[in-house]
Scaffold this motif. Structure first.
Motif, short mmCIF file in Angstrom:
data_model
loop_
_atom_site.label_atom_id
_atom_site.label_comp_id
_atom_site.label_asym_id
_atom_site.label_seq_id
_atom_site.Cartn_x
_atom_site.Cartn_y
_atom_site.Cartn_z
N GLY A 62 4.73 1.31 4.29
CA GLY A 62 6.11 1.77 4.32
C GLY A 62 6.36 2.77 5.43
O GLY A 62 5.48 3.12 6.22
N GLN A 121 -5.77 10.76 -3.36
CA GLN A 121 -5.60 12.04 -2.64
C GLN A 121 -5.93 13.18 -3.60
O GLN A 121 -5.80 13.03 -4.81
CB GLN A 121 -4.14 12.19 -2.20
N ALA A 179 -3.28 5.71 6.47
CA ALA A 179 -3.37 4.83 5.29
C ALA A 179 -3.77 3.42 5.71
O ALA A 179 -4.58 2.76 5.04
CB ALA A 179 -2.03 4.82 4.55
N PHE A 208 -1.15 -0.89 -4.33
CA PHE A 208 -2.37 -0.07 -4.40
C PHE A 208 -2.15 1.28 -3.74
O PHE A 208 -1.50 1.38 -2.69
CB PHE A 208 -3.53 -0.78 -3.69
N LEU A 244 2.88 4.92 -5.22
CA LEU A 244 4.09 4.86 -6.05
C LEU A 244 3.71 4.84 -7.52
O LEU A 244 2.58 4.44 -7.86
CB LEU A 244 4.86 3.58 -5.71
N ARG A 272 2.10 15.23 -0.41
CA ARG A 272 2.54 14.05 -1.17
C ARG A 272 1.86 12.78 -0.68
O ARG A 272 1.62 11.86 -1.44
CB ARG A 272 4.06 13.86 -0.98
N ILE A 301 0.88 -1.18 0.00
CA ILE A 301 0.00 0.00 0.00
C ILE A 301 0.91 1.22 0.00
O ILE A 301 1.57 1.52 1.00
CB ILE A 301 -0.93 0.02 1.25
N GLU A 305 7.50 6.31 7.25
CA GLU A 305 7.29 7.75 7.10
C GLU A 305 8.52 8.32 6.39
O GLU A 305 9.65 7.98 6.74
CB GLU A 305 7.13 8.39 8.48
N GLY A 306 8.33 9.14 5.37
CA GLY A 306 9.46 9.67 4.60
C GLY A 306 9.65 8.89 3.31
O GLY A 306 8.98 9.19 2.31
N PRO A 307 10.50 7.85 3.32
CA PRO A 307 10.79 7.16 2.06
C PRO A 307 9.67 6.29 1.54
O PRO A 307 9.64 5.96 0.35
CB PRO A 307 12.02 6.32 2.39
N GLY A 308 8.78 5.85 2.40
CA GLY A 308 7.74 4.90 1.96
C GLY A 308 8.32 3.51 1.87
O GLY A 308 9.35 3.19 2.47
N LEU A 309 7.68 2.65 1.07
CA LEU A 309 8.14 1.26 0.94
C LEU A 309 9.56 1.23 0.38
O LEU A 309 9.86 1.90 -0.62
CB LEU A 309 7.21 0.48 0.01
N ILE A 329 -0.46 10.79 2.93
CA ILE A 329 -1.01 10.78 4.29
C ILE A 329 -0.05 9.94 5.13
O ILE A 329 0.89 9.36 4.58
CB ILE A 329 -2.45 10.22 4.29
C1 LIG Z 1 4.29 9.22 4.55
S1 LIG Z 1 4.17 7.90 3.40
C2 LIG Z 1 5.65 8.13 2.46
C3 LIG Z 1 5.85 7.70 1.09
C4 LIG Z 1 5.23 8.27 -0.12
N1 LIG Z 1 5.34 7.27 -1.18
C5 LIG Z 1 5.81 9.58 -0.68
O1 LIG Z 1 6.07 9.63 -1.85
O2 LIG Z 1 5.92 10.54 0.04
C6 LIG Z 1 4.38 6.52 4.45
C7 LIG Z 1 3.51 5.31 4.14
O3 LIG Z 1 2.13 5.66 4.28
C8 LIG Z 1 1.35 4.95 3.32
N2 LIG Z 1 0.70 5.94 2.44
C9 LIG Z 1 0.73 7.26 2.58
N3 LIG Z 1 -0.02 7.87 1.66
C10 LIG Z 1 -0.55 6.89 0.89
C11 LIG Z 1 -1.43 6.86 -0.24
N4 LIG Z 1 -1.95 7.97 -0.76
N5 LIG Z 1 -1.76 5.67 -0.76
C12 LIG Z 1 -1.28 4.52 -0.23
N6 LIG Z 1 -0.46 4.49 0.84
C13 LIG Z 1 -0.10 5.65 1.40
C14 LIG Z 1 2.32 4.07 2.56
O4 LIG Z 1 2.34 2.78 3.13
C15 LIG Z 1 3.64 4.79 2.73
O5 LIG Z 1 4.72 3.93 2.56
#
Ligand SMILES: C[S@@+](CC[C@H](N)C(=O)[O-])C[C@H]1O[C@@H](n2cnc3c(N)ncnc32)[C@H](O)[C@@H]1O
Length: 210
Positions: free
Chosen positions: A158, A180, A192, A176, A138, A185, A135, A160-164, A187
């Motif tokens: 994933g 948004q 999530a 998936f 990407l 960028r 999730i 916070e910051g880099p994600g998965l 939540i």
């Molecule tokens: C703060 S996000 C960081 C990564 C994000 N890919 C980015 O580009 O900024 C941390 C995690 O929250 C989940 N997440 C946050 N926003 C999401 C979204 N719109 N759809 C799916 N997962 C989300 C994902 O598991 C992600 O790895």
């Protein structure tokens, strides 16, 4: 109401009044002292072991996993959501220690399994014949709003910051994203996880117990 008077009702129940009920699930200490835990009313005065055993009879088929490389404070929320939506198990991938603050003690009623590396987690999922569903928003992720999550799966979130991480992405059979509409960028992983777990609930779960 006078100044300084508490406007909040105390959570839970006081000591059991009257004759003690019989049954192994009752906790003598809670009956004696009252039960102020964050549990639904049907579990008032039950021992922790009895609550876990009861939850175990009706846990759902989905698992939840989160990467833990930087002590992300959202992990506690993921665990709390996993308890609320009754995930089979929670998997912490990476560092063993995780920030329990947001869990609000719900981890005591969950099965939480640690995997030191993504490879360990992937091997476990393969052994259980469970698809790993990533999730994250990407490139190449499909909108979750347009699909039905599989009944048996692990939902992987994933950091916070880099994600998965790259190895985590490679382990996913599907990716998936959650739609948004604003300028941010992403939540946070806790939010999530709640959205994704509820999507699973809408597709596969019956009504919760009364
Ligand atoms: C703060 S996000 C960081 C990564 C994000 N890919 C980015 O580009 O900024 C941390 C995690 O929250 C989940 N997440 C946050 N926003 C999401 C979204 N719109 N759809 C799916 N997962 C989300 C994902 O598991 C992600 O790895």
């Amino acid at each position: 109401m006078t100044a300084g008077e508490d406007i909040f009702t105390e959570v839970g129940v006081g000591p059991w009044m009257g004759e003690r009920p019989a049954g192994e699930h009752w906790d003598p200490e809670l009956l004696e002292q009252g039960d102020r835990r964050n549990v639904v009313d049907r579990y008032r005065y039950w021992s922790r072991e009895a609550v876990v055993a009861d939850l175990d009879t009706r846990r759902h088929d989905f698992h939840v996993a989160i990467e833990n490389w930087q002590h992300d404070f959202n992990i506690g929320t993921v665990v709390r959501n996993a308890n609320a939506f009754l995930a089979a198990e929670v998997h912490i991938v990476g560092q063993r220690r995780w920030n329990r603050r947001g869990a609000m003690v719900t981890d005591r009623y969950q099965h939480v399994r640690h995997h030191p590396a993504i490879e360990d987690f992937v091997a476990w999922a393969a052994g259980e014949d469970l698809p790993v569903i990533g999730i994250d928003n990407l490139p190449g992720s499909r909108p979750m709003e347009t699909v039905t999550l599989p009944r048996r799966c692990v939902l992987l979130f994933g950091q916070e910051g880099p994600g998965l991480s790259d190895p985590a992405r490679a382990a996913c059979t599907q990716l998936f994203s959650i739609a948004q509409y604003g300028s941010t960028r992403s939540i946070n992983a806790g939010v999530a996880s709640g959205i994704a777990m509820h999507a699973w609930i809408r597709a596969h779960a019956g009504p919760p117990p009364a």
